[in-house]
Design an enzyme around this catalytic site. Structure first.
Site, PDB file in Angstrom:
ATOM      1  N   GLY A  47       6.066   7.257 -14.467  1.00 56.14           N
ATOM      2  CA  GLY A  47       6.073   7.588 -15.888  1.00 56.14           C
ATOM      3  C   GLY A  47       7.446   7.359 -16.481  1.00 56.14           C
ATOM      4  CB  CYS A  90       7.795   5.241  -9.812  1.00 55.04           C
ATOM      5  SG  CYS A  90       8.877   4.284 -10.899  1.00 55.04           S
ATOM      6  CG  LEU A  91       8.746  10.621 -13.231  1.00 59.43           C
ATOM      7  CD1 LEU A  91      10.180  10.623 -13.739  1.00 59.43           C
ATOM      8  CD2 LEU A  91       7.767  10.897 -14.367  1.00 59.43           C
ATOM      9  CG  MET A 132      11.984   8.874  -4.560  1.00 56.28           C
ATOM     10  SD  MET A 132      12.540   7.262  -3.966  1.00 56.28           S
ATOM     11  CE  MET A 132      13.988   7.016  -4.998  1.00 56.28           C
ATOM     12  CG  HIS A 170       4.653   1.645  -8.807  1.00 54.31           C
ATOM     13  ND1 HIS A 170       4.106   2.683  -9.537  1.00 54.31           N
ATOM     14  CD2 HIS A 170       5.865   1.388  -9.365  1.00 54.31           C
ATOM     15  CE1 HIS A 170       4.939   3.028 -10.499  1.00 54.31           C
ATOM     16  NE2 HIS A 170       6.016   2.254 -10.419  1.00 54.31           N
ATOM     17  CD  GLU A 198       0.920   2.998  -7.804  1.00 52.07           C
ATOM     18  OE1 GLU A 198       1.389   3.065  -8.952  1.00 52.07           O
ATOM     19  OE2 GLU A 198       1.557   3.305  -6.782  1.00 52.07           O
TER      20      GLU A 198
END
Length: 579
Positions: free
Chosen positions: A387, A414-415, A417, A550, A552
């Protein structure tokens, strides 16, 4: 003979429009780039949006791939944005990142989950990108003073991009975004109409996906919306070869015959696609109605029957779980689940791998701020996805603190982490005002910051540091990551070097990293040059891992990503430990 006729047609078209030598050269280029062995399937939609053209295209591609064909899929988006990278995820859904770093439509994620072919920046383009390229050429003088028009300049640019993506493939499926009748889609529809003339009608096939609603009050299905949609398509000059009829139930035989009669297609080319409880059942559903056989006859292809045993295994695993786990996903864009489409699918893939049904509880991070961590009770694992922006960040930080202290399995992406690092710096390493300069530019301990901000970090603690421009500062696409020997990450991957996809701008601040490591947090993965932190772990925790990349984006139902597989397994282990 057909090849010669096609070349003559293209050359004369170039001379007819403004007698332009440039257009003649473009026509020659288009002819030389086209492969006589490539077949094109164009997929349009009608009546309403969100009928599932992307899933239908991906499912058909999966069947063709199972028949040993080399297949790829394209998505043509009619909006004016150059790409979806700057569109709000709440409005448009997630931005899917390809291996080569393109920010693309979320449908490309569906494509990669259904077929083995990897997408690239060539597989997705928008009206905005086409117009910007044509205008750039016009400014350079490439058109020799010609008046630039939708036909032929815009449509030629569209066709050229389709041709560029088709090299080396047996079949190219091209999904046209939006619905027939939208003014934005007209250049794309005109371009694919011209493709049938230039490539050859024998090598092009049009599939139209439309709605057949059931009217409960009347107790019957209505075919008129489909008839109207096909009529709209015919007015553009496109006769659909196949109709895929979306409905909440099986379209009866009589209604299929009526649709075939009024829409001028064979009855066997009217395919019923009713609602199912799993999108991974759709390949079998389409195959059972002979869709692939019809396409093979149409193109004159010859290959073995489709082997869908891998998809049958997926469906069996999905229908026969041996347990269930509750996983909370705490994010900023929860009101639009499509914003996290790949994450949600990756969790489901991990459930298949572990034979566990994953019950995903979507939790808005702002609600955690206002209502407290009581919202996180009864969870067996917690995930924080990516995000941008400060809204809801404090809620994610409190979520990390709860997961760390309660020893609940945690996966940060991402965010996820970055907030894990901020939380650890604040509550374990003693940096009370730790933050990211994305959220608080003048924070005392900027443990996450732009790389350019590190230079004067020590001298300027507590003072704003000038930032570089936001544009062009993202890390995007595939990058190598070196995993630390003995780390949990290295154990999960079973490798020391991995390749993962990135989409972020801010990095872990190496100036302050040593203090955080001294407090017990461990770096588990480094960038290729060992300068940037890619993964972190907390050894004093049963399962606490976060990645800057990422994972995913590379998870599929047939090949679950190891991070998600390990995470869901940890959720099952935590559940057992609480009994």
């Amino acid at each position: 003979m057909r090849t010669v006729r096609k070349l003559i047609f293209l050359l004369t078209c170039g001379f007819r429009v403004y007698y332009s030598p440039v257009l003649v050269i473009q026509s020659l280029h288009l002819f030389l780039r086209s492969s006589m062995t490539t077949n094109y399937i164009f997929i349009t939609g009608g009546v309403v949006s969100s009928l599932g053209k992307g899933i239908a295209a991906a499912s058909l591609a999966a069947i063709l791939e199972a028949r040993t064909l080399n297949v790829t899929i394209m998505k043509l988006d009619p909006y004016i944005n150059v790409d979806p990278g700057t569109i709000s995820p709440i409005q448009h859904g997630e931005v899917f990142v390809t291996e080569d770093g393109a920010e693309t439509d979320l449908d490309l994620g569906h494509y990669e989950r259904f077929i083995r072919t990897k997408m690239s920046r060539r597989n997705n383009f928008t009206t905005g990108l086409i117009y910007s390229e044509v205008l750039r050429k016009e400014r350079r003088g490439d058109y020799l003073g010609a008046t630039i028009q939708v036909i032929p300049h815009i449509t030629n640019a569209i066709k050229e991009r389709i041709m560029e993506c088709s090299a080396g493939y047996d079949v190219v499926l091209v999904e046209i975004g939006g619905t027939v009748g939208d003014i934005e889609s007209l250049p794309f529809l005109e371009a694919i109409r011209q493709m049938a003339v230039e490539v050859g009608r024998a090598q092009t096939l049009y599939i139209h996906l439309t709605l057949v609603p059931y009217i409960a009050a009347a107790g019957e299905m209505k075919t008129k919306p489909t008839q109207r949609s096909v009529k709209e398509l015919l007015s553009i000059g496109i006769q659909p070869d196949i109709l895929i009829c979306r409905s909440d139930r099986l379209v009866p035989n009589n209604e299929r015959g009526k649709i075939a009669l009024f829409c001028n297609v064979p009855k066997k080319a009217v395919i019923s696609l009713q609602d199912v409880d799993s999108i991974y059942k759709i390949p079998s559903l389409l195959k059972s109605q002979g869709l692939d056989d019809y396409i093979y006859q149409r193109f004159g292809l010859n290959s073995p029957e489709a082997d869908l045993s891998e998809w049958e295994k997926v469906i069996y695993q999905q229908a026969n779980p041996i347990g269930e786990v509750r996983i909370g996903m705490v994010g900023k864009y929860i009101k639009s689940p499509d914003a996290y489409k790949s994450v949600i699918e990756a969790l489901k893939h991990a459930g298949l791998k572990n034979r566990l049904k994953v019950n995903i509880r979507l939790i808005d991070s702002q609600d955690v701020e206002t209502r407290g961590i009581e919202m996180l009770k009864d969870l067996e694992a917690i995930l924080i996805p990516g995000g941008f922006g400060y809204r809801g960040v404090e809620g994610t930080i409190q979520t990390v603190k709860y997961a760390r202290e309660k020893k609940i399995p945690y996966l940060g992406i991402c965010l996820g982490m970055q907030v894990a690092l901020i939380e650890f710096a604040r509550y374990v390493a003693g940096m009370q005002d730790a933050n990211s300069t994305e959220f608080v530019p003048d924070c005392k301990y900027p443990v996450v910051a732009m790389i350019a901000e590190w230079r004067d970090q020590v001298k300027n603690l507590g003072k704003p540091v000038a930032k570089d421009a936001m544009g062009g500062t993202m890390r995007l696409g595939n990058q190598a990551c070196y995993l630390v020997a003995g780390s949990r990450a290295q154990e999960l991957y079973g490798a020391t070097t991995i390749i993962e996809r990135h989409r972020h701008r801010y990095e872990v601040n190496n100036v302050l990293l040593k203090y955080i490591e001294a407090a017990g947090l461990r770096v588990a993965g480094w960038s290729e040059d060992y300068k940037l932190v890619e993964m972190i772990e907390y050894p004093d925790h049963p399962w606490f891992i976060a990645s800057q990349f990422h994972p995913e984006f590379t998870s599929t139902p047939r090949d679950c990503h190891p991070l998600f597989s390990g995470f869901v397994k940890a959720a099952g282990d935590y559940q057992k430990s609480q009994k």
